[in-house]
Design an enzyme around this catalytic site. Structure first.
Site, PDB file in Angstrom:
ATOM      1  N   GLN A 111       0.840  -1.199   0.000  1.00 43.66           N
ATOM      2  CA  GLN A 111       0.000   0.000   0.000  1.00 43.66           C
ATOM      3  C   GLN A 111       0.874   1.248   0.000  1.00 43.66           C
ATOM      4  O   GLN A 111       1.120   1.848   1.040  1.00 43.66           O
ATOM      5  CB  GLN A 111      -0.891  -0.038   1.249  1.00 43.66           C
ATOM      6  CG  GLN A 111      -1.833   1.113   1.396  1.00 43.66           C
ATOM      7  CD  GLN A 111      -3.035   0.998   0.501  1.00 43.66           C
ATOM      8  OE1 GLN A 111      -3.582  -0.071   0.340  1.00 43.66           O
ATOM      9  NE2 GLN A 111      -3.430   2.088  -0.091  1.00 43.66           N
ATOM     10  N   PHE A 112       1.363   1.657  -1.174  1.00 40.92           N
ATOM     11  CA  PHE A 112       2.289   2.783  -1.236  1.00 40.92           C
ATOM     12  C   PHE A 112       1.653   4.091  -0.791  1.00 40.92           C
ATOM     13  O   PHE A 112       2.342   5.008  -0.351  1.00 40.92           O
ATOM     14  CB  PHE A 112       2.902   2.918  -2.634  1.00 40.92           C
ATOM     15  CG  PHE A 112       1.985   3.478  -3.677  1.00 40.92           C
ATOM     16  CD1 PHE A 112       2.024   4.826  -3.993  1.00 40.92           C
ATOM     17  CD2 PHE A 112       1.102   2.656  -4.352  1.00 40.92           C
ATOM     18  CE1 PHE A 112       1.194   5.350  -4.961  1.00 40.92           C
ATOM     19  CE2 PHE A 112       0.264   3.158  -5.318  1.00 40.92           C
ATOM     20  CZ  PHE A 112       0.307   4.511  -5.630  1.00 40.92           C
ATOM     21  N   THR A 113       0.334   4.206  -0.829  1.00 47.55           N
ATOM     22  CA  THR A 113      -0.317   5.455  -0.438  1.00 47.55           C
ATOM     23  C   THR A 113      -0.272   5.707   1.071  1.00 47.55           C
ATOM     24  O   THR A 113      -0.620   6.800   1.518  1.00 47.55           O
ATOM     25  CB  THR A 113      -1.787   5.500  -0.916  1.00 47.55           C
ATOM     26  OG1 THR A 113      -2.503   4.416  -0.343  1.00 47.55           O
ATOM     27  CG2 THR A 113      -1.855   5.440  -2.437  1.00 47.55           C
TER      28      THR A 113
END
Length: 187
Positions: A111-113
């Site tokens: 989950q890069f966000t």
């Protein structure tokens, strides 16, 4: 390589030693949003790619400055976190690795966000997220490390598809949700 050994790959960014990092001051961290679930699943392009029964669903965000040492620490903390009740119903006594419930599983989702920021306006700034190629290497190394630490190994560790547009479904049990940051080390 023995099954309990995790190979530390040669990442594509500059490595920082533990001595170079002051965990009390650094605002950046490998981050995990940990949720106790009754069930969770990941679909990609309308097809189920991974699912889990009772256990944990963990969103994992990698910061551009994260290292293998951050991954090791986060894996250890995550697997020792006492977020389940014991067989008598007493809360906060068992971890996902507890022998009393061999059915517990973990579903990981990259989950890069999690390292996005709205500090400069209404559009998310995602520059603090690790770039895709080294992030995938570190994420896969993190998963391998978790699997070596789990008493039941690969049988209870699941994950989504790194970099894919995923549909994540879960039934949060409690609800119980915690955020772990690899640089927030009080003990």
């Amino acid at each position: 390589m023995s099954p309990t050994t995790v190979h530390q790959p040669n990442f594509l960014w500059e490595e920082k030693s533990a001595a170079d990092l002051d965990y009390r001051k650094s605002p950046v961290a490998m981050r995990a949003v940990v949720q106790r679930v009754l069930r969770a699943s990941v679909d990609v392009d309308g097809a189920l790619v991974s699912s889990t029964g009772p256990g944990l669903m963990v969103l994992v965000g990698l910061h551009v400055e994260d290292t293998f040492e951050d991954a090791q620490w986060l894996a250890g903390k995550l697997l020792k976190a006492r977020v389940f009740p014991d067989e008598n119903g007493k809360d906060w006594t068992q971890s996902v690795t507890a022998e009393c419930d061999p059915a517990r599983q973990i579903l990981f989702v990259s989950q890069f966000t999690l390292h996005g920021s709205f500090a400069s306006g209404n559009k998310p700034d995602l520059h603090n997220a690790m770039p895709p190629v080294p992030a995938k290497q570190l994420y896969e190394t993190f998963l391998q490390h978790v699997k070596t630490m789990m008493p039941r190994g690969n049988d209870c560790v699941r994950d989504g598809v790194f970099g894919a547009a995923m549909e994540v479904s879960l039934v949060n049990h409690g609800p119980v949700t915690f955020v772990l940051d690899s640089r927030d080390r009080k003990a």
